[in-house]
Design a protein around this motif. Structure first.
Motif, short mmCIF file in Angstrom:
data_model
loop_
_atom_site.label_atom_id
_atom_site.label_comp_id
_atom_site.label_asym_id
_atom_site.label_seq_id
_atom_site.Cartn_x
_atom_site.Cartn_y
_atom_site.Cartn_z
N GLY A 239 0.83 -1.20 0.00
CA GLY A 239 0.00 0.00 0.00
C GLY A 239 0.86 1.24 0.00
O GLY A 239 0.72 2.12 -0.86
N VAL A 240 1.77 1.32 0.97
CA VAL A 240 2.64 2.49 1.09
C VAL A 240 3.51 2.65 -0.17
O VAL A 240 3.66 3.75 -0.70
CB VAL A 240 3.52 2.38 2.36
N ARG A 242 2.90 1.71 -3.27
CA ARG A 242 2.12 2.18 -4.42
C ARG A 242 1.75 3.66 -4.25
O ARG A 242 1.76 4.43 -5.20
CB ARG A 242 0.86 1.33 -4.62
N ILE A 243 1.40 4.06 -3.03
CA ILE A 243 1.03 5.47 -2.80
C ILE A 243 2.26 6.36 -3.03
O ILE A 243 2.17 7.41 -3.68
CB ILE A 243 0.44 5.70 -1.39
N MET A 244 3.43 5.91 -2.54
CA MET A 244 4.66 6.70 -2.75
C MET A 244 4.93 6.86 -4.25
O MET A 244 5.31 7.94 -4.71
CB MET A 244 5.86 6.03 -2.06
#
Lengths: 253, 320
Positions: A239-240, A242-244
């Motif tokens: 999750g982190v 992909r968001i980054m």
């Protein structure tokens, strides 16, 4: 003090609403008292508990809208008025305000309480129109209301904070959800509501001419949809990551 | 020739952003005049000209700022009688809707509220309004003259026309009985965060955060990104954060470059205020949450675990 609270029956916010072929909301779906109206009813009941008087619920809608009034009566309101007329189907805000104004005038209410806007229509136009038609000042977006003698004082929520507003009665107040926690109807309240009066009035009773609608719906289109995006199931780090990556692509980090 | 009248709200002697947006759009539809009322109206007038107002009708009587809605309604009604427009545009703001509603009732013409766009020409105007939970858009035609339309902020891009307005002093025309709803005090919450409406990055939280104590996670990420924190109506109503954080129908409209929705389900009440964002990232534990249909990137997971890690990652990247 006689307080009129406007109430509306709306499609259940937790349900799945539908549209009829004429683009009006399907009224046979599950309908409830507008959750926003419960705050106004609660505030009216608290004002009555402090200084006495009567709380009258005024609604406009089909016969079924009695259920919404009944819910408010079971919370403790004293009486109901239902404006019901086939000529009001699909009424715009101006006609709605005219009908409500006529009913409230016949009640002689000193204080009118409305929600800031309805859950379904969300236009927020009925309260200021109603205040104008009744010839009273409007004190809006109230998160606190006090009545002392003939003076009403309101804390009006604004985008930057709040303002203190003062006026003499008669007046119209719109309330926000911050104002009071609506009470639950007690069993006793529900039983008592069965014998409380709900007066039904037509446009002819109120001497309101429906006239030509102020605005008409020409067409209804699907809203432009955003293209479907990517959905990621977070596994603890994906999750982190992909968001980054998305923030980097958008050049914000 | 009748034209379009823009009700220009003034704050701190400057036109509100919505006034410039309305003028920019109105220029495409016809000849535009603006009206500016209250203290600061005179100072704001020049800028209204630079955004397309041909004439600015103004009066800086302090009563417009001291009493809610009614003085402005009186003045507008008198002006309209003298210079009847085809169309009057207001911003869908707390002050705009007060005046528009009263005016629509006084003139017996009605109001089209909450519009996203407007089209047409002299004599016939249509406004596009979100309908049925925002899944559809209804085209409303105004049947009366003047048509009154309330437009949501940030629906149009503000652009200068380079014009210059003729200043026209008008009468305040305030009836004595309209000095009733008196604003006796103003309390502004001071915030050191970037202004929500202007922020390039917005991180907003909803009920999915679990509790008010977790809103700090939203603020932490917003601050690490140099953006602003926002909220849904649900958590404002629940008292977790003040109303100034609220994004949506009854709150602010934002159009940032990046919008991160943390624990927000995506009710129309909220999405109408944020779906103009360029990039939408949503974090939600429910794979069926409606917000994921709007998102460019949807992460299905625990927002309280993801936000701290994300904030650390952003800080690390910024430091490198």
């Amino acid at each position: 003090m006689k307080i009129a609270v406007t109430v509306k029956q709306v499609p259940d916010p937790n349900g799945t609403p539908g549209l009829d072929s004429d683009n009006t909301l399907m009224r046979d779906r599950e309908v409830v008292l507008d959750p926003g109206d419960e705050y106004g009813i609660e505030e009216a009941l608290q004002l009555k508990e402090k200084s006495g008087g009567e709380v009258v619920l005024v609604s406009m809608g089909p016969d079924k809208a009695r259920d919404a009034i009944r819910k408010g009566l079971s919370m403790g309101a004293d009486r109901g008025v239902l404006i019901s007329d086939p000529q009001l189907a699909g009424a715009d805000a101006l006609l709605t305000a005219k009908a409500l104004a006529a009913a409230i005038r016949s009640e002689g209410a000193e204080l009118v309480i409305c929600a800031t806007e309805s859950y379904d229509g969300s236009t927020g136009m009925v309260p200021p129109m109603l205040a104008e038609l009744l010839g009273v000042p409007q004190l809006t977006f109230a998160k606190q209301v006090e009545v002392a003698g003939q003076q009403v004082t309101v804390h009006r929520q604004t985008e930057a904070g709040y303002q203190v507003l003062e006026a003499e009665l008669p007046a119209l107040v719109t309330v926000t959800a911050g104002i009071a926690e609506p009470r639950y109807a007690s069993l006793k309240g529900i039983m008592a509501a069965r014998s409380k009066e709900v007066k039904v009035m037509t446009l002819a009773d109120l001497q309101v001419e429906p006239g030509r609608p102020a605005e008409s719906v020409e067409s209804i289109e699907e809203a432009a949809a955003r293209a479907a995006g990517e959905i990621v199931e977070d596994d603890g780090s994906s999750g982190v990551e992909r968001i980054m990556a998305a923030l980097t692509a958008a050049k914000v980090i | 020739m009748a034209g379009i009248l823009v009700y220009a709200e003034v704050a701190d002697a400057r036109p509100a952003a919505i006034a410039l947006e309305l003028l920019s759009k109105a220029r495409e539809l016809g000849q535009v005049d603006a009206v500016a009322l209250g203290p600061g109206a005179r100072e704001a007038a020049a800028q209204l000209g630079a955004y397309g107002a041909r004439r600015v009708f103004l009066n800086d009587d302090p009563a417009f700022a001291e009493y809610l809605a009614e003085p402005a309604t009186d003045c507008m009604a008198a002006l309209i009688e003298r210079e009847p427009p085809d169309l009057i545009l207001f911003g869908f703001t707390s002050d705009g809707r007060e005046v528009a509603g009263r005016l629509g009732a006084r003139l017996d013409v009605g109001v089209i509220s909450n519009a996203l766009d407007i089209s047409g020409a002299s004599g016939s105007y249509e406004a596009q309004v979100p309908y049925f939970g925002g899944a559809r858009v209804a085209n409303y035609r105004a049947n009366n003259r003047p048509a009154i339309v309330l437009v949501r902020p940030k629906s149009f891009e503000a652009s200068e026309s380079g014009g210059q307005a003729q200043m026209v002093e008008i009468e305040a025309a305030i009836a004595e009985r309209s000095r009733r709803a008196r604003i006796s005090e103003r309390h502004d919450e001071v915030s050191d965060q970037v202004k929500l409406e202007d922020a390039r990055i917005v991180v907003a939280g909803g009920r999915g955060l679990g509790g008010p104590e977790n809103f700090a996670l939203v603020e932490g990420l917003a601050s690490a990104l140099g953006g602003a924190a926002g909220a849904t109506r649900a958590i404002v109503d629940a008292g977790w954060v003040p109303y100034s954080f609220q994004i949506g129908q009854t709150g602010k409209t934002v159009r940032p470059g990046v919008y991160i929705a943390a624990g927000i389900s995506g009710a129309m009440q909220h999405t109408v205020g944020m779906k103009g964002a360029k990039v939408i990232v949503a974090i939600n534990k429910d794979a069926h949450a409606p917000i994921l249909k709007l998102a460019d990137l949807g992460v299905v997971g625990d927002v309280t675990k993801i936000l701290p890690k994300l904030t650390e990652a952003v800080k690390a990247k910024r430091a490198s």
